[in-house]
Design a protein around this motif. Structure first.
Motif, mmCIF file in Angstrom:
data_model
loop_
_atom_site.group_PDB
_atom_site.id
_atom_site.type_symbol
_atom_site.label_atom_id
_atom_site.label_comp_id
_atom_site.label_asym_id
_atom_site.label_seq_id
_atom_site.Cartn_x
_atom_site.Cartn_y
_atom_site.Cartn_z
ATOM 1 N N MET A 1 27.784 80.450 -24.083
ATOM 2 C CA MET A 1 27.897 79.372 -23.102
ATOM 3 C C MET A 1 28.398 78.100 -23.797
ATOM 4 S SD MET A 1 27.807 78.870 -19.904
ATOM 5 C CE MET A 1 26.702 79.897 -18.978
ATOM 6 N N ASP A 2 28.016 77.887 -25.059
ATOM 7 C CA ASP A 2 28.531 76.724 -25.795
ATOM 8 C C ASP A 2 30.048 76.790 -25.921
ATOM 9 O OD1 ASP A 2 26.018 75.597 -26.129
ATOM 10 O OD2 ASP A 2 25.700 76.506 -28.104
ATOM 11 N N ARG B 1 31.524 75.929 -22.520
ATOM 12 C CA ARG B 1 31.459 74.480 -22.259
ATOM 13 C C ARG B 1 32.516 73.724 -23.067
ATOM 14 N NH1 ARG B 1 25.843 75.346 -23.056
ATOM 15 N NH2 ARG B 1 24.834 75.687 -21.064
ATOM 16 N N GLY C 1 34.300 74.636 -19.478
ATOM 17 C CA GLY C 1 33.167 74.975 -18.618
ATOM 18 C C GLY C 1 33.486 76.039 -17.586
#
Length: 193
Positions: free
Chosen positions: A41-42, A45, A49
């Motif tokens: 998820m990092d 983002r 995103g």
């Protein structure tokens, strides 16, 4: 079915895009050795995103206006999208026949109840083995096998159409007979790749 075959035939001749895949995110909760999609998820983002539910529903509506009937929600693991419930509900409200590809590990009682009231055409649940040991070796999580067993039980309890996909690799090929038995026990079709 013959009706569905006829729909696909007519759409093909008329060049109508009645099927498409919506890859909601490249994030997964497993670490399968052979996976080429999984990102953190990092990472997502840092690279712009996720698209929100409104964006996905605008794409589905635009598709429906061109003849889309059978969208497939996939990922990564689509149940990780923070607005997955809105996306599924919104596509169903458009009259679309939505299928979902999942590893099944996130389908708990809450999600099963939601799927019972927002019924997809089918859940395509990928099996990675027939034991905790194989899930640990291939996916990095032995407990994922237990969660898949729970998910299958819940989906069957609610009568949600279910199909198994089996991804075969050198790390799980010996489990294929067990996966076939699992399919027979749950009276579901299986597709092996």
């Amino acid at each position: 079915s013959k009706v569905q075959d006829r729909i696909f035939e007519k759409a093909s001749h008329a060049r109508i895009p009645i099927m498409c895949s919506f890859e909601l995110l490249p994030v997964c909760n497993l670490q399968c050795k052979m996976c080429y999609v999984r990102k953190s998820m990092d990472h997502v983002r840092a690279n712009g995103g996720l698209k929100d539910a409104d964006w996905w529903l605008a794409m589905a509506k635009a598709g429906a206006e061109q003849g889309l009937l059978y969208p497939l929600l996939t990922g990564g693991e689509p149940f990780l999208h923070p607005e997955f419930d809105r996306i599924l509900a919104g596509m169903l409200e458009l009259g679309l026949q939505v299928s979902i590809n999942t590893n099944g590990t996130l389908i708990d009682e809450k999600w099963a109840a939601f799927l019972n009231t927002h019924r997809p055409t089918r859940i395509n649940l990928t099996l990675y083995g027939a034991s905790r040991e194989t899930y640990d070796r291939l996916c990095g999580h032995a407990d994922a096998y237990d969660r898949v067993l729970e998910a299958v039980g819940l989906l069957k309890e609610f009568g949600i159409p279910l199909k198994f996909n089996a991804s075969i690799t050198p790390d799980n090929v010996d489990d294929l007979p067990g996966m076939i038995e699992f399919k027979k026990k749950h009276d579901c079709p299986i597709q092996v790749a």
